[in-house]
Structure formats: C-alpha cells, structure tokens
Design a protein around this motif. Structure first.
Motif, PDB file in Angstrom:
ATOM      1  N   ARG A 139    -150.155  60.838   2.214  1.00 23.20           N
ATOM      2  CA  ARG A 139    -148.828  60.792   2.618  1.00 23.20           C
ATOM      3  C   ARG A 139    -148.389  62.288   3.425  1.00 23.20           C
ATOM      4  O   ARG A 139    -147.319  62.593   3.099  1.00 23.20           O
ATOM      5  CB  ARG A 139    -147.667  60.521   1.743  1.00 23.20           C
ATOM      6  CG  ARG A 139    -148.279  59.373   0.825  1.00 23.20           C
ATOM      7  CD  ARG A 139    -147.237  58.951  -0.347  1.00 23.20           C
ATOM      8  NE  ARG A 139    -147.334  57.516  -0.491  1.00 23.20           N
ATOM      9  CZ  ARG A 139    -146.194  56.756  -0.332  1.00 23.20           C
ATOM     10  NH1 ARG A 139    -145.092  57.326  -0.007  1.00 23.20           N
ATOM     11  NH2 ARG A 139    -146.395  55.515  -0.414  1.00 23.20           N
TER      12      ARG A 139
ATOM     13  N   VAL B 154    -142.139  53.970  -9.671  1.00 28.63           N
ATOM     14  CA  VAL B 154    -142.695  53.589  -8.277  1.00 28.63           C
ATOM     15  C   VAL B 154    -141.874  54.465  -7.415  1.00 28.63           C
ATOM     16  O   VAL B 154    -140.838  54.406  -7.296  1.00 28.63           O
ATOM     17  CB  VAL B 154    -142.567  51.941  -7.894  1.00 28.63           C
ATOM     18  CG1 VAL B 154    -143.163  51.747  -6.576  1.00 28.63           C
ATOM     19  CG2 VAL B 154    -143.145  51.082  -8.919  1.00 28.63           C
ATOM     20  N   HIS B 155    -142.700  55.290  -6.582  1.00 37.62           N
ATOM     21  CA  HIS B 155    -141.865  56.005  -5.458  1.00 37.62           C
ATOM     22  C   HIS B 155    -141.855  55.245  -3.939  1.00 37.62           C
ATOM     23  O   HIS B 155    -143.102  55.428  -3.412  1.00 37.62           O
ATOM     24  CB  HIS B 155    -142.706  57.601  -5.368  1.00 37.62           C
ATOM     25  CG  HIS B 155    -142.549  58.280  -6.782  1.00 37.62           C
ATOM     26  ND1 HIS B 155    -141.691  58.905  -7.369  1.00 37.62           N
ATOM     27  CD2 HIS B 155    -143.540  58.227  -7.890  1.00 37.62           C
ATOM     28  CE1 HIS B 155    -141.783  59.314  -8.263  1.00 37.62           C
ATOM     29  NE2 HIS B 155    -142.941  58.937  -8.632  1.00 37.62           N
ATOM     30  N   ALA B 156    -140.958  54.440  -3.920  1.00 35.01           N
ATOM     31  CA  ALA B 156    -141.049  53.623  -2.480  1.00 35.01           C
ATOM     32  C   ALA B 156    -140.180  54.726  -1.433  1.00 35.01           C
ATOM     33  O   ALA B 156    -139.603  55.611  -1.826  1.00 35.01           O
ATOM     34  CB  ALA B 156    -140.037  52.635  -2.749  1.00 35.01           C
ATOM     35  N   ALA B 157    -140.421  54.233  -0.064  1.00 40.95           N
ATOM     36  CA  ALA B 157    -139.635  54.881   0.849  1.00 40.95           C
ATOM     37  C   ALA B 157    -138.380  54.963   0.574  1.00 40.95           C
ATOM     38  O   ALA B 157    -137.697  56.129   0.884  1.00 40.95           O
ATOM     39  CB  ALA B 157    -140.058  54.134   2.260  1.00 40.95           C
ATOM     40  N   ASP B 158    -137.632  54.028   0.061  1.00 39.72           N
ATOM     41  CA  ASP B 158    -136.213  54.049  -0.106  1.00 39.72           C
ATOM     42  C   ASP B 158    -135.704  54.498  -1.451  1.00 39.72           C
ATOM     43  O   ASP B 158    -134.455  54.067  -1.989  1.00 39.72           O
ATOM     44  CB  ASP B 158    -135.697  52.704   0.402  1.00 39.72           C
ATOM     45  CG  ASP B 158    -136.342  51.463  -0.448  1.00 39.72           C
ATOM     46  OD1 ASP B 158    -137.513  51.813  -1.174  1.00 39.72           O
ATOM     47  OD2 ASP B 158    -135.704  50.328  -0.509  1.00 39.72           O
TER      48      ASP B 158
ATOM     49  N   CYS C 143    -140.795  44.089 -12.168  1.00 36.27           N
ATOM     50  CA  CYS C 143    -139.669  44.931 -11.949  1.00 36.27           C
ATOM     51  C   CYS C 143    -138.765  44.552 -13.183  1.00 36.27           C
ATOM     52  O   CYS C 143    -138.997  43.651 -13.921  1.00 36.27           O
ATOM     53  CB  CYS C 143    -138.968  44.730 -10.794  1.00 36.27           C
ATOM     54  SG  CYS C 143    -140.146  44.895  -9.365  1.00 36.27           S
TER      55      CYS C 143
ATOM     56  N   THR D   4    -144.259  41.955  -8.285  1.00 38.48           N
ATOM     57  CA  THR D   4    -144.562  42.254  -6.729  1.00 38.48           C
ATOM     58  C   THR D   4    -145.869  42.821  -6.958  1.00 38.48           C
ATOM     59  O   THR D   4    -146.128  43.474  -7.881  1.00 38.48           O
ATOM     60  CB  THR D   4    -143.442  43.108  -6.367  1.00 38.48           C
ATOM     61  OG1 THR D   4    -142.198  43.010  -6.753  1.00 38.48           O
ATOM     62  CG2 THR D   4    -143.466  43.708  -4.912  1.00 38.48           C
TER      63      THR D   4
ATOM     64  N   LEU E 280    -147.946  45.881  -5.124  1.00 41.38           N
ATOM     65  CA  LEU E 280    -147.859  47.126  -4.527  1.00 41.38           C
ATOM     66  C   LEU E 280    -149.275  47.398  -3.299  1.00 41.38           C
ATOM     67  O   LEU E 280    -150.330  47.195  -4.265  1.00 41.38           O
ATOM     68  CB  LEU E 280    -147.587  48.502  -5.029  1.00 41.38           C
ATOM     69  CG  LEU E 280    -146.556  48.461  -5.916  1.00 41.38           C
ATOM     70  CD1 LEU E 280    -146.480  49.512  -7.001  1.00 41.38           C
ATOM     71  CD2 LEU E 280    -145.135  48.562  -4.996  1.00 41.38           C
TER      72      LEU E 280
ATOM     73  N   GLY F 230    -149.315  53.268  -1.909  1.00 36.92           N
ATOM     74  CA  GLY F 230    -148.081  53.905  -2.278  1.00 36.92           C
ATOM     75  C   GLY F 230    -148.473  54.558  -3.517  1.00 36.92           C
ATOM     76  O   GLY F 230    -149.541  55.086  -3.825  1.00 36.92           O
TER      77      GLY F 230
END
Ligand code: BTN
Length: 320
Positions: free
Chosen positions: A122, A279-283, A303, A309, A311, A314
């Motif tokens: 990243r 979970v470190h997501a973009a949003d 969740c 879901t 992944l 990420g």
C-alpha cells in the motif's frame, strides 16, 4: 558453479577433516585450485581449519550474506541459480523489476542486508535496517503453476517453513502477507506484477521478502508490533542458511501451487481465523469475524449483520 562453491559443498558435507588431495580428486580439479578456493572462502569470512596430515575442516560460515555460501547450501533447479548479493540497495524489488524489464532470467534473486528505500504494501515504506535479510525473486510463468494471485499466500507458507527450519521458532501467518512469531511481525512479503501492456498478460512477478534477522532495537512505533529472529533466539539468524532454505522451500511450493495443498497449511498457521478482526477498508475500518481462507486465497469474513464477504486483498488487524 565455481570451484569455491564446490569446495564449500564438500566441506559442508564432511563433518571431519578432508585432505586437499581428496577434495581435488572428488571435484576433478588440481590441489592448487582447491587451495585457492579455500583462500577465497576464508576471504569471504568462512572459518576453515587446516591441520597437518589431516586436511581441512569447516568451523563456521561467513556471518555476511555470500553468494558462494548460499549456492553451496541451496539445492534448487532455478531459484537462486542467478544470485546477486549487494551490501546495500534502495529496494531489491525495484532493482529486480528493472532487471526483469531487460530480460533477467526467471528464478533470479537479489539479496541484501540493508535497503535505503524498502517498499511495503500500500505504498508504505518497509523498515530495512542493516543486518536484515531483504530479498526479491524474479518469477517467470515457468516458475509457478496455477493462479498468480496465490503467489503471496504460497510464499508465506514456504517462508514460514524455512524460518522454522533454520531458527526453531513457531511461525504464524497474518493473512495475507505477514509472518509473526509470538504475535509480532518478523517478515513481510510484497509481490509486484509485470504486465505485457498489449496483451495485459502477466509476464513476471517480483516476490519481495523482508525478514528481521538481526539482534536489534526497533523504533518506538514498531516496538509493540515487530520483532526479529535474532531478538527471539538471542543470536543473529544465519542469513545464508535462511536464504538457501527459503529458495529450497519456495521452488517446489510454487510448482505445486495449483494443487492448493498449501492452503491447508495456510489455514493451520493463520493467526486470524476464528477471531474478531478489524478490516481496514478504503472507506473506513470495521469489525468482522475471520471464518476461513478460500481456495482462491481470499479471507472469508462474517460481518456484524451476519453477511459473509470475501476479502481479496487488503489489510486486517487482530488483537493477539
Ligand atoms: C509489507 O510488510 O508491507 C511488505 C514488505 C516487503 C518488504 C520486502 S524487503 C525485500 C523487497 N524489497 C522491497 O523494497 N520490499 C520487499
């Protein structure tokens, strides 16, 4: 392979003394060539004892990374047959990508003990202090079988096995690219792809592996999350043996990747499965349960609302 590499192979395989004459006969070279090879090995830092009427005996390998030592220890067909060791480099991944573009062979390896601009995932930097093992392997399509998207997961298993072989510690995998010992990171993996711009096909992958091997102090921001093999075992890890072991584990693992057998080991070594992860997501960040690693190497999570879901890549963190 050079005479020095062959002489070192013989010395490694002979716990007792072996005469210069015997080595010369075994290798089909002159006694003078053996003597020169012994001098070259000593120059590189190998401690080789010589006793009158008995011959030579290897007492220890060099503490420094050396091409001769790695190639003498390593029994692979392709990985590491072309091996470059540099005292310091900006980034082994960046350098090998340049070489890949100008035709470097599949299996080529660049290794160093220090990077000035180590790259992490990243776009982050990777702490690459002096005395570590930072290496990149150029993989051409003949070096793996199956889905290239699984290279990082497969490599994580191979490197975990290699670390355990050389350092006798228990290694866990934090999906997808971190290796942990005792809950702290000792190794990070970064795979970068090279695409053919016209066909969009993958022409190579550069597999970068960074391992904290030295006994060392960590900067305060890493103190709680990272450690080194040296700090864990009380002595610096033998980087020549580790690099050779990594190549020996990696080569067959990548060629058998298609069978998916490594995924079972990946699950067994996982420190996230069955736990609550962030979970470190973009949003933004959210919590979920890590349920499984799928056949495609994805992390299956549940969740808080019960939905499942996958992944694909990420970042997840887990409280250990
Ligand atoms: C990560 O933990 O984010 C991945 C780190 C990968 C670091 C290795 S060190 C060798 C190779 N060269 C680089 O610049 N990066 C990789």
């Amino acid at each position: 392979m050079t005479t020095a590499t062959n002489v070192l192979r013989v010395l490694l395989a002979t716990p007792d003394y072996i005469s210069g004459h015997e080595m010369a006969t075994l290798l089909g070279v002159s006694r003078n060539a053996v003597w020169k090879a012994v001098c070259a090995l000593r120059e590189e830092g190998c401690v080789i004892e010589a006793a009158t009427n008995r011959g030579y005996r290897l007492l220890s390998l060099s503490q420094d990374l050396q091409v001769t030592a790695v190639q003498a220890l390593c029994h692979t067909e392709q990985l590491g047959q072309s091996l470059t060791v540099l005292p310091s480099v900006s980034s082994t991944n960046a350098l090998l990508r340049e070489w890949a573009a100008t035709g470097a062979v599949g299996g080529a390896v660049v290794a160093t003990g220090h990077q000035t601009a180590g790259r992490g995932r990243r776009g982050r930097s990777f702490d690459s202090a002096e005395g570590g093992l930072y290496m990149s392997v150029l993989l051409r399509p003949q070096n793996w079988r199956g889905d290239a998207g699984l290279i990082t997961s497969c490599a994580a298993v191979a490197v975990a096995r290699a670390i355990e072989r050389v350092c006798a510690v228990d290694v866990q995998i934090k999906w997808v690219n971190d290796l942990l010992v005792g809950g702290k990171k000792v190794c990070g993996i970064l795979t970068e792809a090279g695409l053919d711009m016209e066909t969009g096909e993958l022409t190579y992958a550069v597999l970068g592996i960074g391992i904290n091997t030295a006994c060392r102090a960590f900067p305060s921001e890493l103190l709680d999350i990272a450690t080194s093999l040296g700090n864990l075992t009380g002595e610096p890890c033998d980087r020549n043996r580790l690099l050779a072991a990594i190549l020996e584990e990696l080569e067959p693992a990548l060629l058998q990747m298609e069978s998916g057998a490594f995924l079972e080991e990946s699950r067994r070594r996982s420190c996230v499965l069955g736990r609550t992860v962030t979970v470190h997501a973009a949003d933004g960040a959210y919590e979920a349960q890590a349920m499984d690693i799928t056949e495609s190497g994805h992390l299956l999570i549940k969740c808080v609302d019960g939905t499942m879901t996958q992944l694909h890549s990420g970042e997840v963190s887990v409280r250990l």
